[in-house]
Design a protein around this motif. Structure first.
Motif, PDB file in Angstrom:
ATOM      1  N   VAL A 177       0.828  -1.211   0.000  1.00  0.00           N
ATOM      2  CA  VAL A 177       0.000   0.000   0.000  1.00  0.00           C
ATOM      3  C   VAL A 177       0.864   1.264   0.000  1.00  0.00           C
ATOM      4  O   VAL A 177       0.500   2.258  -0.623  1.00  0.00           O
ATOM      5  CB  VAL A 177      -1.005   0.049   1.177  1.00  0.00           C
ATOM      6  N   LEU A 178       2.016   1.209   0.664  1.00  0.00           N
ATOM      7  CA  LEU A 178       2.881   2.391   0.666  1.00  0.00           C
ATOM      8  C   LEU A 178       3.453   2.641  -0.723  1.00  0.00           C
ATOM      9  O   LEU A 178       3.625   3.782  -1.142  1.00  0.00           O
ATOM     10  CB  LEU A 178       4.021   2.218   1.679  1.00  0.00           C
ATOM     11  N   ASP A 179       3.728   1.554  -1.451  1.00  0.00           N
ATOM     12  CA  ASP A 179       4.249   1.682  -2.803  1.00  0.00           C
ATOM     13  C   ASP A 179       3.170   2.247  -3.729  1.00  0.00           C
ATOM     14  O   ASP A 179       3.455   3.023  -4.635  1.00  0.00           O
ATOM     15  CB  ASP A 179       4.721   0.314  -3.306  1.00  0.00           C
ATOM     16  N   ALA A 180       1.908   1.849  -3.476  1.00  0.00           N
ATOM     17  CA  ALA A 180       0.811   2.288  -4.330  1.00  0.00           C
ATOM     18  C   ALA A 180       0.407   3.729  -4.022  1.00  0.00           C
ATOM     19  O   ALA A 180       0.014   4.469  -4.914  1.00  0.00           O
ATOM     20  CB  ALA A 180      -0.389   1.348  -4.153  1.00  0.00           C
ATOM     21  N   ALA A 181       0.463   4.108  -2.739  1.00  0.00           N
ATOM     22  CA  ALA A 181       0.010   5.447  -2.359  1.00  0.00           C
ATOM     23  C   ALA A 181       0.996   6.078  -1.390  1.00  0.00           C
ATOM     24  O   ALA A 181       0.690   6.260  -0.219  1.00  0.00           O
ATOM     25  CB  ALA A 181      -1.385   5.366  -1.733  1.00  0.00           C
ATOM     26  N   PRO A 182       2.191   6.411  -1.870  1.00  0.00           N
ATOM     27  CA  PRO A 182       3.209   6.946  -0.956  1.00  0.00           C
ATOM     28  C   PRO A 182       2.739   8.266  -0.352  1.00  0.00           C
ATOM     29  O   PRO A 182       2.097   9.059  -1.013  1.00  0.00           O
ATOM     30  CB  PRO A 182       4.433   7.131  -1.857  1.00  0.00           C
ATOM     31  N   GLY A 183       3.027   8.426   0.923  1.00  0.00           N
ATOM     32  CA  GLY A 183       2.708   9.702   1.560  1.00  0.00           C
ATOM     33  C   GLY A 183       1.281   9.802   2.077  1.00  0.00           C
ATOM     34  O   GLY A 183       0.962  10.689   2.850  1.00  0.00           O
ATOM     35  N   ALA A 184       0.405   8.892   1.649  1.00  0.00           N
ATOM     36  CA  ALA A 184      -0.984   8.963   2.107  1.00  0.00           C
ATOM     37  C   ALA A 184      -1.059   8.564   3.586  1.00  0.00           C
ATOM     38  O   ALA A 184      -0.184   7.867   4.092  1.00  0.00           O
ATOM     39  CB  ALA A 184      -1.859   8.033   1.268  1.00  0.00           C
ATOM     40  N   ALA A 185      -2.113   9.026   4.258  1.00  0.00           N
ATOM     41  CA  ALA A 185      -2.326   8.627   5.655  1.00  0.00           C
ATOM     42  C   ALA A 185      -2.979   7.250   5.653  1.00  0.00           C
ATOM     43  O   ALA A 185      -4.164   7.121   5.433  1.00  0.00           O
ATOM     44  CB  ALA A 185      -3.218   9.636   6.358  1.00  0.00           C
ATOM     45  N   LEU A 186      -2.153   6.231   5.855  1.00  0.00           N
ATOM     46  CA  LEU A 186      -2.664   4.866   5.723  1.00  0.00           C
ATOM     47  C   LEU A 186      -2.732   4.174   7.068  1.00  0.00           C
ATOM     48  O   LEU A 186      -1.941   4.462   7.967  1.00  0.00           O
ATOM     49  CB  LEU A 186      -1.738   4.059   4.804  1.00  0.00           C
ATOM     50  N   ALA A 211       9.268   2.546   8.088  1.00  0.00           N
ATOM     51  CA  ALA A 211      10.478   2.764   7.290  1.00  0.00           C
ATOM     52  C   ALA A 211      10.890   1.473   6.574  1.00  0.00           C
ATOM     53  O   ALA A 211      11.263   1.493   5.398  1.00  0.00           O
ATOM     54  CB  ALA A 211      11.612   3.263   8.190  1.00  0.00           C
ATOM     55  N   ASP A 212      10.800   0.345   7.290  1.00  0.00           N
ATOM     56  CA  ASP A 212      11.125  -0.949   6.676  1.00  0.00           C
ATOM     57  C   ASP A 212      10.187  -1.255   5.516  1.00  0.00           C
ATOM     58  O   ASP A 212      10.612  -1.735   4.460  1.00  0.00           O
ATOM     59  CB  ASP A 212      11.005  -2.084   7.707  1.00  0.00           C
ATOM     60  N   ALA A 213       8.893  -1.001   5.731  1.00  0.00           N
ATOM     61  CA  ALA A 213       7.907  -1.291   4.686  1.00  0.00           C
ATOM     62  C   ALA A 213       8.169  -0.428   3.463  1.00  0.00           C
ATOM     63  O   ALA A 213       8.063  -0.889   2.320  1.00  0.00           O
ATOM     64  CB  ALA A 213       6.488  -1.058   5.222  1.00  0.00           C
ATOM     65  N   GLU A 214       8.569   0.834   3.687  1.00  0.00           N
ATOM     66  CA  GLU A 214       8.857   1.717   2.556  1.00  0.00           C
ATOM     67  C   GLU A 214      10.075   1.213   1.777  1.00  0.00           C
ATOM     68  O   GLU A 214      10.068   1.193   0.541  1.00  0.00           O
ATOM     69  CB  GLU A 214       9.098   3.153   3.062  1.00  0.00           C
ATOM     70  N   GLU A 215      11.110   0.792   2.508  1.00  0.00           N
ATOM     71  CA  GLU A 215      12.299   0.295   1.824  1.00  0.00           C
ATOM     72  C   GLU A 215      11.987  -0.983   1.036  1.00  0.00           C
ATOM     73  O   GLU A 215      12.404  -1.133  -0.115  1.00  0.00           O
ATOM     74  CB  GLU A 215      13.446   0.034   2.806  1.00  0.00           C
ATOM     75  N   LEU A 216      11.210  -1.873   1.673  1.00  0.00           N
ATOM     76  CA  LEU A 216      10.797  -3.091   0.971  1.00  0.00           C
ATOM     77  C   LEU A 216      10.062  -2.743  -0.318  1.00  0.00           C
ATOM     78  O   LEU A 216      10.329  -3.312  -1.376  1.00  0.00           O
ATOM     79  CB  LEU A 216       9.848  -3.906   1.856  1.00  0.00           C
ATOM     80  N   GLY A 217       9.142  -1.786  -0.218  1.00  0.00           N
ATOM     81  CA  GLY A 217       8.345  -1.361  -1.373  1.00  0.00           C
ATOM     82  C   GLY A 217       9.254  -0.885  -2.506  1.00  0.00           C
ATOM     83  O   GLY A 217       9.039  -1.223  -3.673  1.00  0.00           O
ATOM     84  N   ALA A 246       5.658  -7.474  -3.943  1.00  0.00           N
ATOM     85  CA  ALA A 246       4.997  -7.610  -2.642  1.00  0.00           C
ATOM     86  C   ALA A 246       3.830  -8.588  -2.753  1.00  0.00           C
ATOM     87  O   ALA A 246       3.648  -9.466  -1.902  1.00  0.00           O
ATOM     88  CB  ALA A 246       4.519  -6.242  -2.157  1.00  0.00           C
ATOM     89  N   LEU A 247       3.053  -8.441  -3.830  1.00  0.00           N
ATOM     90  CA  LEU A 247       1.902  -9.337  -4.029  1.00  0.00           C
ATOM     91  C   LEU A 247       2.346 -10.787  -4.131  1.00  0.00           C
ATOM     92  O   LEU A 247       1.754 -11.684  -3.525  1.00  0.00           O
ATOM     93  CB  LEU A 247       1.181  -8.964  -5.327  1.00  0.00           C
ATOM     94  N   ARG A 248       3.414 -11.013  -4.926  1.00  0.00           N
ATOM     95  CA  ARG A 248       3.912 -12.382  -5.087  1.00  0.00           C
ATOM     96  C   ARG A 248       4.332 -12.968  -3.743  1.00  0.00           C
ATOM     97  O   ARG A 248       4.105 -14.135  -3.450  1.00  0.00           O
ATOM     98  CB  ARG A 248       5.121 -12.394  -6.030  1.00  0.00           C
ATOM     99  N   ARG A 249       4.950 -12.148  -2.919  1.00  0.00           N
ATOM    100  CA  ARG A 249       5.424 -12.638  -1.618  1.00  0.00           C
ATOM    101  C   ARG A 249       4.257 -12.906  -0.656  1.00  0.00           C
ATOM    102  O   ARG A 249       4.313 -13.837   0.143  1.00  0.00           O
ATOM    103  CB  ARG A 249       6.446 -11.655  -1.028  1.00  0.00           C
ATOM    104  N   ILE A 250       3.216 -12.081  -0.741  1.00  0.00           N
ATOM    105  CA  ILE A 250       2.034 -12.346   0.103  1.00  0.00           C
ATOM    106  C   ILE A 250       1.417 -13.699  -0.303  1.00  0.00           C
ATOM    107  O   ILE A 250       1.036 -14.505   0.553  1.00  0.00           O
ATOM    108  CB  ILE A 250       1.006 -11.197  -0.035  1.00  0.00           C
ATOM    109  N   ASP A 251       1.371 -13.946  -1.609  1.00  0.00           N
ATOM    110  CA  ASP A 251       0.862 -15.247  -2.087  1.00  0.00           C
ATOM    111  C   ASP A 251       1.703 -16.400  -1.562  1.00  0.00           C
ATOM    112  O   ASP A 251       1.190 -17.442  -1.174  1.00  0.00           O
ATOM    113  CB  ASP A 251       0.872 -15.296  -3.624  1.00  0.00           C
ATOM    114  N   ALA A 252       3.042 -16.199  -1.574  1.00  0.00           N
ATOM    115  CA  ALA A 252       3.939 -17.262  -1.108  1.00  0.00           C
ATOM    116  C   ALA A 252       3.693 -17.557   0.374  1.00  0.00           C
ATOM    117  O   ALA A 252       3.748 -18.708   0.811  1.00  0.00           O
ATOM    118  CB  ALA A 252       5.397 -16.859  -1.334  1.00  0.00           C
ATOM    119  N   ILE A 253       3.405 -16.515   1.140  1.00  0.00           N
ATOM    120  CA  ILE A 253       3.147 -16.718   2.575  1.00  0.00           C
ATOM    121  C   ILE A 253       1.836 -17.490   2.771  1.00  0.00           C
ATOM    122  O   ILE A 253       1.750 -18.411   3.593  1.00  0.00           O
ATOM    123  CB  ILE A 253       3.114 -15.370   3.327  1.00  0.00           C
TER     124      ILE A 253
END
Ligand code: ZN
Length: 393
Positions: free
Chosen positions: A326-335, A344-350, A358-365
């Motif tokens: 979601v951060l990658d899709a809508a950076p800076g938004a109040a999420l 910060a970790d989620a932003e770097e991952l994005g 990210a989607l592929r990894r959620i599927d893998a989990i």
């Protein structure tokens, strides 16, 4: 408006962030016409299904409708009320023995309370045999009997359609973080800043929030799990991370099992008089059978505790990848993030894996959770997973 309308208080204080459910259950307690004999409590893990069922049971037995202070309320909540039978599976399934307990419990007239109440926690773990026994009872309910079943979802895998159609449905929602923080402060005396942090980090799971607030080790193990995604820079790092995740889950489960097992084994031995002088041969062999039965149950519970612990880690991981998405899709938004403290970790991952990654990894989990549910060895499932989660070079 009276104070009673704004804050039900009493036993209802236990039911966190569910005003609609509380209103419905209170109405059934106060107006006999709104009462029915079979209830199905559903809601996501940690939303408090069984807490709501216990509070309802207490309110039904309480002469004052659930003041929370009288003997009926206290014993019903604690699980020691003579007319409130709690079936809590500690193994992987609710089998024939528990089913018999349910049915014989229901057929007894209330001994002191107003109702004979049976609460089945984790009713999704009923074997077919147990489910059929419950179904039969719901179809021809003994008088003054109330059955409350708790299940995580209405999926046919969790609850038989024939049972569902005969029950009144109570749907709990994921409680909002501020309601969880509030109860941590009010009931558990947690410091407000810690309560706010752990409520936000708990993913709407009341019990988890309480553990995070009170237990440094719980906070450390959550941190270790959420540190994993950015560690996965090489194959060796992936295999190490799999080892760590499996090891941590096993350690947690072993500790929890050991705490439960020792006391149980001692209790059974004491009740059999093991160690006392001169038990008859028949008593001794009966005792051996009981101990064996207990060992089997403890083993089944240890397996479940290990699975639950790994599953919690996987849910936490998926939450971090969802935050990255979601951060990658809508950076800076109040999420509303799953792990607001790891933004910060989620932003770097994005940045490094993008929305697709990210989607592929959620599927893998998700696939890994399914594999574990189907008894794939944890080490094998987790190695496959961490390799799939590896960061691009
Ligand atoms: Zn009471």
């Amino acid at each position: 408006m009276t104070a009673v309308d704004t804050a039900p208080g009493g036993v209802w204080d236990q039911v966190v962030g569910q005003p609609g459910v509380v209103a419905e259950l209170r109405a059934a307690v106060t107006h006999p016409a709104a009462m029915t004999h079979a209830w199905l409590f559903t809601g996501p893990p940690g939303s408090g299904r069984s807490v709501a069922a216990r509070a309802f049971a207490a309110a039904l037995q309480c002469p004052a409708g659930g003041d929370g202070t009288c003997h009926a309320c206290r014993t019903a909540l604690a699980g020691t009320h003579a007319d409130v039978k709690l079936i809590v599976p500690d193994g992987l399934s609710i089998g024939a023995k528990e089913a018999r307990e349910i049915v014989t419990g229901a057929s007894r007239a209330p001994s002191q309370g107003r109702w004979q109440i049976i609460v089945v926690e984790d009713a999704d773990r009923m074997t077919e045999h147990a489910a059929n026994a419950v179904l039969k009872m719901i179809e021809e309910p003994p008088p003054r009997t109330v059955v409350m079943l708790c299940v995580p979802s209405l999926h046919p895998d969790d609850v038989m359609v024939t049972i569902r159609s005969r029950c009144r449905l109570v749907s709990l929602r994921t409680p909002p973080a501020d309601a969880i923080a509030d109860v941590l402060v009010r009931r558990d005396g947690v410091d407000p800043a810690m309560a706010a942090w752990s409520a936000a980090a708990s993913g709407g799971h009341v019990g988890r929030a309480r553990r995070l607030a009170r237990d440094e080790e719980a906070r450390m193990s959550r941190k270790a799990v959420l540190d994993v995604p950015l560690r996965l820079v090489s194959l060796a790092a992936c295999l190490d991370a799999a080892d760590d995740l499996v090891g941590a889950a096993k350690e947690e489960a072993d500790e929890a099992s050991a705490a439960l097992d020792g006391a149980e084994t001692e209790a059974v031995k004491a009740s059999l008089g093991v160690g006392a002088r001169g038990p008859g041969v028949a008593a001794a062999s009966r005792g051996a059978g009981q101990l064996k039965e207990l060992e089997k149950r403890q083993k089944s519970r240890a397996t479940r505790l290990g699975r639950d612990s790994l599953d919690r880690a996987l849910v936490d991981l998926a939450g971090l990848y969802r935050d990255a998405l979601v951060l990658d899709a809508a950076p800076g938004a109040a999420l509303q993030l799953n792990h607001p403290d790891r933004r910060a970790d989620a932003e770097e991952l994005g940045r490094r894996i993008g929305a697709d990654g990210a989607l592929r990894r959620i599927d893998a989990i998700l696939a890994c959770r399914v594999a574990l549910e189907q008894n794939v060895k944890p080490q094998v499932a987790l190695e496959a997973l961490t390799v799939a989660l590896r960061l691009p070079a």
